[in-house]
Design an enzyme around this catalytic site. Structure first.
Site, PDB file in Angstrom:
ATOM      1  N   THR A 130       4.034  -9.918  14.472  1.00  0.00           N
ATOM      2  CA  THR A 130       2.845 -10.482  13.841  1.00  0.00           C
ATOM      3  C   THR A 130       1.974  -9.307  13.413  1.00  0.00           C
ATOM      4  O   THR A 130       1.876  -8.323  14.152  1.00  0.00           O
ATOM      5  CB  THR A 130       2.070 -11.326  14.879  1.00  0.00           C
ATOM      6  OG1 THR A 130       2.895 -12.434  15.245  1.00  0.00           O
ATOM      7  CG2 THR A 130       0.753 -11.843  14.370  1.00  0.00           C
TER       8      THR A 130
ATOM      9  N   THR B 138       0.816  -1.221   0.000  1.00  0.00           N
ATOM     10  CA  THR B 138       0.000   0.000   0.000  1.00  0.00           C
ATOM     11  C   THR B 138       0.845   1.264   0.000  1.00  0.00           C
ATOM     12  O   THR B 138       0.507   2.248  -0.630  1.00  0.00           O
ATOM     13  CB  THR B 138      -0.909  -0.008   1.254  1.00  0.00           C
ATOM     14  OG1 THR B 138      -1.736  -1.159   1.179  1.00  0.00           O
ATOM     15  CG2 THR B 138      -1.782   1.214   1.332  1.00  0.00           C
TER      16      THR B 138
ATOM     17  N   GLN C 210      -1.171 -21.508  19.788  1.00  0.00           N
ATOM     18  CA  GLN C 210      -2.046 -20.561  19.077  1.00  0.00           C
ATOM     19  C   GLN C 210      -2.155 -19.229  19.826  1.00  0.00           C
ATOM     20  O   GLN C 210      -2.673 -18.252  19.286  1.00  0.00           O
ATOM     21  CB  GLN C 210      -3.441 -21.167  18.887  1.00  0.00           C
ATOM     22  CG  GLN C 210      -3.440 -22.311  17.891  1.00  0.00           C
ATOM     23  CD  GLN C 210      -4.775 -23.034  17.781  1.00  0.00           C
ATOM     24  OE1 GLN C 210      -5.817 -22.482  18.106  1.00  0.00           O
ATOM     25  NE2 GLN C 210      -4.737 -24.279  17.341  1.00  0.00           N
ATOM     26  N   CYS C 211      -1.691 -19.188  21.081  1.00  0.00           N
ATOM     27  CA  CYS C 211      -1.716 -17.924  21.829  1.00  0.00           C
ATOM     28  C   CYS C 211      -0.610 -17.017  21.306  1.00  0.00           C
ATOM     29  O   CYS C 211       0.466 -17.477  20.963  1.00  0.00           O
ATOM     30  CB  CYS C 211      -1.443 -18.157  23.310  1.00  0.00           C
ATOM     31  SG  CYS C 211      -2.658 -19.191  24.104  1.00  0.00           S
TER      32      CYS C 211
ATOM     33  N   ASP D 128       1.743  -6.587  -4.584  1.00  0.00           N
ATOM     34  CA  ASP D 128       0.966  -6.621  -3.350  1.00  0.00           C
ATOM     35  C   ASP D 128       1.605  -7.759  -2.538  1.00  0.00           C
ATOM     36  O   ASP D 128       1.909  -8.824  -3.098  1.00  0.00           O
ATOM     37  CB  ASP D 128      -0.486  -6.955  -3.682  1.00  0.00           C
ATOM     38  CG  ASP D 128      -1.390  -6.861  -2.464  1.00  0.00           C
ATOM     39  OD1 ASP D 128      -2.294  -6.024  -2.478  1.00  0.00           O
ATOM     40  OD2 ASP D 128      -1.191  -7.642  -1.511  1.00  0.00           O
TER      41      ASP D 128
HETATM   42  N1  ASP Z   1      -2.426  -5.822   0.466  1.00  0.00           N
HETATM   43  C1  ASP Z   1      -1.411  -4.863   0.862  1.00  0.00           C
HETATM   44  C2  ASP Z   1      -0.077  -5.586   0.851  1.00  0.00           C
HETATM   45  O1  ASP Z   1       0.210  -6.324   1.741  1.00  0.00           O
HETATM   46  C3  ASP Z   1      -1.727  -4.311   2.205  1.00  0.00           C
HETATM   47  C4  ASP Z   1      -0.703  -3.349   2.767  1.00  0.00           C
HETATM   48  O2  ASP Z   1       0.301  -3.013   2.197  1.00  0.00           O
HETATM   49  O3  ASP Z   1      -0.946  -2.860   3.877  1.00  0.00           O
HETATM   50  O4  ASP Z   1       0.686  -5.422  -0.079  1.00  0.00           O
END
Ligand code: ASP
Length: 344
Positions: free
Chosen positions: A166, A13, A278-279, A57
């Site tokens: 994460t 993004t 999973q925690c 992306d």
């Molecule tokens: N879908 C985008 C990506 O991971 C989301 C982002 O950049 O925040 O490339």
């Protein structure tokens, strides 16, 4: 001498603009990107840009892209004081964790960052993330050494060790967290570094780049009611080498005979299985409850407090590095290689 930072654009993004025709986000050209960050030319350090072609992306990221990132850093290692990688947030923790294992004995900062809103829109978090990441990549301590010579993620106002992160939020600007390790730096009016949490390399450390990644791994997430055919389908995947077993709480699994037998059989056949809770916070403690003692007996290894992103990419890297030495992979999976786990 003026510090020099290489900005490696892989996509996400942060480097996208809206297509006026479709309304969807697509990668911006390098010139459009530069136009939105005029401060580059005024910064007290040199910033040079290198864009991947095509930019992607990050949902499309593949281990071969990690190899490309690692090789780009290796190629330009001596020319720059630090590296900033612009990357989509969706898989940033996987890529950044992978790079932390691929770049052994790193002595310079490699900082991943991105944004929740594209760089050109009002209220975008892109510029702050980018500017702080670049500043941290350029800064040196009083001995002239890089302040944070690790692979890290900078987001909102925190710098985290990459292999502890994460993605936790698809909405807030604070998209990442490091649940089991404190931030390496906090950013407000001043940047406050936490040197006691930062790993500093030995004086004679020299970068070694590992680019053999073995993708024959899987994640098996347990859930109440999981059936034998589902577990067997995963464990019987042809050529499977490693499995991240996502368990409950302190590393517990249902106490059904077929589960332990399936896991034990897979391990006998040479598949490495590591227990990851999973925690988000806390650690696997195998044997604490009866329901995990059986996993131990089957030969499942403890993942301690590692993240799934770090465990999966560490497996890929070690299996690629030691293709014929399972005991070595097992031994190294149980040890912290670059701060990714703490043993309890
Ligand atoms: N879908 C985008 C990506 O991971 C989301 C982002 O950049 O925040 O490339």
């Amino acid at each position: 001498m003026r510090a020099k930072v290489l900005l490696i654009m892989t996509g996400g993004t942060i480097s996208m603009v809206q297509d006026p025709q479709t309304g969807s986000l697509r990668p911006a050209s390098l010139d459009t990107f530069k136009h939105f960050v005029p401060e580059f030319s005024q910064a007290p350090f040199g910033v040079e840009l290198l864009a991947f072609n095509p930019m992607i992306d990050s949902s499309d990221v593949h281990p071969s892209d990690w190899v490309k990132m690692a090789q780009t850093i290796e190629q330009h290692y001596d020319e720059y004081d630090g590296f900033v990688i612009l990357h989509g947030t969706d898989t940033m923790s996987y890529s950044a964790s992978a790079l932390s294992f691929m770049l052994e004995d790193l002595t310079k900062p490699v900082i991943f960052t991105g944004s929740q809103l594209p760089i050109g829109v009002l209220r975008s978090d892109a510029r702050e993330n980018l500017q702080s990441a670049i500043e941290i990549a350029a800064v040196k301590n009083e001995n002239g050494q890089p302040m944070v010579p690790e692979v890290s993620i900078y987001f909102e106002d925190r710098l985290f060790r990459a292999n502890r992160t994460t993605k936790r939020n698809a909405e807030h600007f604070s998209a990442f967290n490091s649940y089991n390790y404190p931030p390496l730096a906090k950013v407000g009016v001043h940047i406050t570094y936490q040197p006691s949490f930062i790993h500093y390399p030995a004086a004679d450390a020299t970068l070694k780049v590992h680019t053999q990644m073995d993708g024959r791994v899987a994640v098996l997430k347990l859930f109440p009611g999981i059936t034998e055919p589902v577990v067997k389908a995963i464990l019987n995947t042809p050529d499977l080498r490693g499995v991240v077993l996502e368990t409950y709480g302190a590393g517990n699994a249902p106490s059904c005979e077929w589960l332990y037998e399936s896991l034990a059989q897979a391990i006998k056949a040479g598949i490495i299985i590591v227990n990851k809770t999973q925690c988000n916070t806390g650690s696997v403690q195998m044997g604490l409850y009866d329901v995990s003692r059986n996993l131990l007996k089957a030969g499942v290894l403890s993942g301690y407090d590692i993240t799934t992103e770090a465990l999966l990419t560490k497996m890929m890297c070690l299996l690629g590095e030691y293709p014929n030495d399972t005991p070595k992979v097992v031994e190294l999976l149980q040890q912290p290689l670059c701060g990714e786990l703490t043993k309890n």
